[in-house]
Design a protein around this motif. Sequence first.
Motif, PDB file in Angstrom:
ATOM      1  N   THR A  23       2.449  -7.892   3.240  1.00  0.00           N
ATOM      2  CA  THR A  23       3.191  -7.865   1.968  1.00  0.00           C
ATOM      3  C   THR A  23       4.392  -8.822   2.008  1.00  0.00           C
ATOM      4  O   THR A  23       4.915  -9.190   0.955  1.00  0.00           O
ATOM      5  CB  THR A  23       3.705  -6.439   1.655  1.00  0.00           C
ATOM      6  OG1 THR A  23       4.500  -5.995   2.769  1.00  0.00           O
ATOM      7  CG2 THR A  23       2.556  -5.467   1.438  1.00  0.00           C
ATOM      8  N   VAL A  58      -3.921  -3.867  15.523  1.00  0.00           N
ATOM      9  CA  VAL A  58      -4.443  -3.007  14.456  1.00  0.00           C
ATOM     10  C   VAL A  58      -3.574  -3.185  13.212  1.00  0.00           C
ATOM     11  O   VAL A  58      -2.352  -3.051  13.266  1.00  0.00           O
ATOM     12  CB  VAL A  58      -4.438  -1.522  14.883  1.00  0.00           C
ATOM     13  CG1 VAL A  58      -5.089  -0.660  13.802  1.00  0.00           C
ATOM     14  CG2 VAL A  58      -5.153  -1.342  16.205  1.00  0.00           C
ATOM     15  N   GLY A  60      -2.976  -2.119   9.155  1.00  0.00           N
ATOM     16  CA  GLY A  60      -3.304  -1.238   8.036  1.00  0.00           C
ATOM     17  C   GLY A  60      -3.136  -2.038   6.756  1.00  0.00           C
ATOM     18  O   GLY A  60      -3.856  -3.005   6.499  1.00  0.00           O
ATOM     19  N   SER A  63       2.185  -3.714   5.437  1.00  0.00           N
ATOM     20  CA  SER A  63       3.409  -3.607   4.630  1.00  0.00           C
ATOM     21  C   SER A  63       4.666  -3.364   5.455  1.00  0.00           C
ATOM     22  O   SER A  63       5.749  -3.211   4.902  1.00  0.00           O
ATOM     23  CB  SER A  63       3.252  -2.492   3.590  1.00  0.00           C
ATOM     24  OG  SER A  63       3.112  -1.240   4.232  1.00  0.00           O
ATOM     25  N   PRO A 123       3.529   1.348   0.090  1.00  0.00           N
ATOM     26  CA  PRO A 123       2.384   0.448  -0.116  1.00  0.00           C
ATOM     27  C   PRO A 123       1.544   0.211   1.133  1.00  0.00           C
ATOM     28  O   PRO A 123       1.159  -0.915   1.428  1.00  0.00           O
ATOM     29  CB  PRO A 123       3.056  -0.842  -0.596  1.00  0.00           C
ATOM     30  CG  PRO A 123       4.377  -0.834   0.091  1.00  0.00           C
ATOM     31  CD  PRO A 123       4.790   0.593   0.234  1.00  0.00           C
ATOM     32  N   GLY A 124       1.268   1.276   1.895  1.00  0.00           N
ATOM     33  CA  GLY A 124       0.517   1.115   3.142  1.00  0.00           C
ATOM     34  C   GLY A 124      -0.603   2.129   3.238  1.00  0.00           C
ATOM     35  O   GLY A 124      -0.897   2.866   2.290  1.00  0.00           O
ATOM     36  N   GLY A 127      -2.892   5.538   8.118  1.00  0.00           N
ATOM     37  CA  GLY A 127      -2.763   5.246   9.556  1.00  0.00           C
ATOM     38  C   GLY A 127      -1.395   4.651   9.864  1.00  0.00           C
ATOM     39  O   GLY A 127      -0.695   5.095  10.785  1.00  0.00           O
ATOM     40  N   MET A 132       4.423   5.125  11.814  1.00  0.00           N
ATOM     41  CA  MET A 132       5.845   4.939  11.507  1.00  0.00           C
ATOM     42  C   MET A 132       6.519   6.243  11.071  1.00  0.00           C
ATOM     43  O   MET A 132       7.697   6.246  10.763  1.00  0.00           O
ATOM     44  CB  MET A 132       6.019   3.919  10.369  1.00  0.00           C
ATOM     45  CG  MET A 132       5.263   2.609  10.519  1.00  0.00           C
ATOM     46  SD  MET A 132       5.607   1.748  12.059  1.00  0.00           S
ATOM     47  CE  MET A 132       7.327   1.350  11.866  1.00  0.00           C
ATOM     48  N   ALA A 134       6.226   7.503   8.155  1.00  0.00           N
ATOM     49  CA  ALA A 134       6.803   6.997   6.908  1.00  0.00           C
ATOM     50  C   ALA A 134       7.382   8.150   6.099  1.00  0.00           C
ATOM     51  O   ALA A 134       6.875   9.279   6.141  1.00  0.00           O
ATOM     52  CB  ALA A 134       5.720   6.277   6.106  1.00  0.00           C
ATOM     53  N   ALA A 136      10.022   9.161   2.415  1.00  0.00           N
ATOM     54  CA  ALA A 136      10.757   8.724   1.227  1.00  0.00           C
ATOM     55  C   ALA A 136      11.298   9.956   0.516  1.00  0.00           C
ATOM     56  O   ALA A 136      10.687  11.030   0.565  1.00  0.00           O
ATOM     57  CB  ALA A 136       9.826   7.958   0.290  1.00  0.00           C
ATOM     58  N   ARG A 169      11.061   7.857  11.742  1.00  0.00           N
ATOM     59  CA  ARG A 169      10.301   6.593  11.806  1.00  0.00           C
ATOM     60  C   ARG A 169       9.610   6.365  13.155  1.00  0.00           C
ATOM     61  O   ARG A 169       9.475   5.230  13.614  1.00  0.00           O
ATOM     62  CB  ARG A 169      11.192   5.389  11.471  1.00  0.00           C
ATOM     63  CG  ARG A 169      11.713   5.368  10.072  1.00  0.00           C
ATOM     64  CD  ARG A 169      10.651   5.233   9.000  1.00  0.00           C
ATOM     65  NE  ARG A 169      11.235   5.375   7.686  1.00  0.00           N
ATOM     66  CZ  ARG A 169      11.333   6.550   7.037  1.00  0.00           C
ATOM     67  NH1 ARG A 169      10.826   7.657   7.555  1.00  0.00           N
ATOM     68  NH2 ARG A 169      11.904   6.624   5.855  1.00  0.00           N
ATOM     69  N   CYS A 179      -4.068   1.984  20.949  1.00  0.00           N
ATOM     70  CA  CYS A 179      -4.524   3.248  20.375  1.00  0.00           C
ATOM     71  C   CYS A 179      -4.781   3.041  18.886  1.00  0.00           C
ATOM     72  O   CYS A 179      -3.938   2.498  18.179  1.00  0.00           O
ATOM     73  CB  CYS A 179      -3.406   4.265  20.609  1.00  0.00           C
ATOM     74  SG  CYS A 179      -3.707   5.828  19.855  1.00  0.00           S
ATOM     75  N   ILE A 181      -5.647   4.869  15.326  1.00  0.00           N
ATOM     76  CA  ILE A 181      -5.790   6.121  14.565  1.00  0.00           C
ATOM     77  C   ILE A 181      -7.033   5.992  13.698  1.00  0.00           C
ATOM     78  O   ILE A 181      -7.242   4.968  13.025  1.00  0.00           O
ATOM     79  CB  ILE A 181      -4.534   6.369  13.703  1.00  0.00           C
ATOM     80  CG1 ILE A 181      -3.329   6.599  14.616  1.00  0.00           C
ATOM     81  CG2 ILE A 181      -4.742   7.552  12.761  1.00  0.00           C
ATOM     82  CD1 ILE A 181      -2.007   6.615  13.908  1.00  0.00           C
ATOM     83  N   ARG A 207      11.644   5.321  -7.516  1.00  0.00           N
ATOM     84  CA  ARG A 207      11.391   4.169  -6.643  1.00  0.00           C
ATOM     85  C   ARG A 207      11.635   2.869  -7.395  1.00  0.00           C
ATOM     86  O   ARG A 207      12.260   1.946  -6.874  1.00  0.00           O
ATOM     87  CB  ARG A 207       9.955   4.224  -6.100  1.00  0.00           C
ATOM     88  CG  ARG A 207       9.621   3.132  -5.104  1.00  0.00           C
ATOM     89  CD  ARG A 207       8.256   3.325  -4.537  1.00  0.00           C
ATOM     90  NE  ARG A 207       8.219   4.377  -3.543  1.00  0.00           N
ATOM     91  CZ  ARG A 207       8.473   4.201  -2.246  1.00  0.00           C
ATOM     92  NH1 ARG A 207       8.755   2.997  -1.773  1.00  0.00           N
ATOM     93  NH2 ARG A 207       8.419   5.198  -1.401  1.00  0.00           N
ATOM     94  N   GLU A 290      13.471  -1.742  11.773  1.00  0.00           N
ATOM     95  CA  GLU A 290      12.401  -0.764  11.513  1.00  0.00           C
ATOM     96  C   GLU A 290      11.027  -1.432  11.483  1.00  0.00           C
ATOM     97  O   GLU A 290      10.025  -0.841  11.883  1.00  0.00           O
ATOM     98  CB  GLU A 290      12.674  -0.078  10.160  1.00  0.00           C
ATOM     99  CG  GLU A 290      11.586   0.897   9.754  1.00  0.00           C
ATOM    100  CD  GLU A 290      11.849   1.588   8.415  1.00  0.00           C
ATOM    101  OE1 GLU A 290      12.994   1.977   8.146  1.00  0.00           O
ATOM    102  OE2 GLU A 290      10.880   1.741   7.648  1.00  0.00           O
ATOM    103  N   VAL A 292       7.756  -3.954  12.201  1.00  0.00           N
ATOM    104  CA  VAL A 292       7.047  -4.352  13.424  1.00  0.00           C
ATOM    105  C   VAL A 292       6.971  -5.876  13.446  1.00  0.00           C
ATOM    106  O   VAL A 292       6.508  -6.497  12.492  1.00  0.00           O
ATOM    107  CB  VAL A 292       5.617  -3.762  13.423  1.00  0.00           C
ATOM    108  CG1 VAL A 292       4.811  -4.238  14.616  1.00  0.00           C
ATOM    109  CG2 VAL A 292       5.684  -2.235  13.367  1.00  0.00           C
TER     110      VAL A 292
END
Length: 294
Positions: A23, A58, A60, A63, A123-124, A127, A132, A134, A136, A169, A179, A181, A207, A290, A292
Amino acid sequence: MYNQLIKICPNTLEKVSFRSLTTFKIGGIARYVCYPSSVDELTNLVMFCKEQKIDTFVLGGGSNILADDTGFLGVVICTKRLNEIALLSPCRVRAQAGAMMSALAHFCKTHGLSGAENLCGIPGTIGGAIVMNAGAFGGEIAKIVESVTYFENGKVETKKKSQLFFDYRKSIFTNRPNCVILSVVLRLKKSTPEFVQENLLRFITQRQASQNVGMPSAGSIFKKVNHESAAVYIQNCGLKGAKLGDAMVSNEHAGFIINTGRATSKQVLSLIEKIKQEVKLKYGVELEVEIVVL
Ligand SMILES: Cc1cc2nc3c(=O)[nH]c(=O)nc-3n(C[C@H](O)[C@H](O)[C@H](O)COP(=O)(O)OP(=O)(O)OC[C@H]3O[C@@H](n4cnc5c(N)ncnc54)[C@H](O)[C@@H]3O)c2cc1C
């Protein structure tokens, strides 16, 4: 190598830009990107790469990732085609790792299940959200997780929430690149589609009011500090609108760095450093990234 990969995973692409995979729309070329459409394809792929000593990553929804300008020479394994969502019992849902959070929200609304509404605008994939933890609007995905099934060291394993050590997080899956998921079981509350829809609208409106940056980004760059959003420190340092090349601190949300055109990972990383230094100088506070960085 391409011929071997497509035998295992027919949906394999060569030389894909991370601009189209993330993103943030930043980064060099991924040598191979595989989109397994079954768990068998995914596990065979992981085993093949392990045997051949090929690096894997890996992906996802891409985002929460800043991909390096030099790209990635290994195999990106994208989970997006593993996206089934199913009702297991009246209040339990199983989602494959590549299901988008928005699809999960829609599924829950249809079945009148409440508990995931606050996460609908992330927006992810599910997994990525587990890795993370995640969150909100005061809630995190950990709150609704019952168990997670993953593939590691040639074995499929399932762990209950109490074994996943969710924290702010992070989870046991953070910084565990080998690994993958596979799926998640969520426990929700029985409600009505109307109630869930009302909540969804409320969270989407909130949001849009707080995060409507309208430009490519990876969401919040930094974690909260002392329960305070990093955006507050950044804004108070007068850094809104600060720019390095095409990387800019958002004027709408100081916690976001946006890509205003052809930003490079180098520019984003330099801007991150500048922000960290200024916040440290003014407040003595150490901001922690935060996102990656690949
Ligand atoms: C506009 C915007 C708003 C955002 N708002 C929020 C918010 O409100 N709250 C929040 O917490 N985050 C937010 N984010 C950040 C991001 O959406 C979340 O962190 C999200 O959970 C990442 O999911 P993903 O599928 O995109 O993961 P990716 O970015 O693809 O990957 C993130 C990490 O998870 C790993 N990963 C992904 N899938 C798997 C898997 N199946 N198995 C093992 N590892 C895997 C990747 O290797 C990587 O390390 C926002 C981002 C944007 C762009």
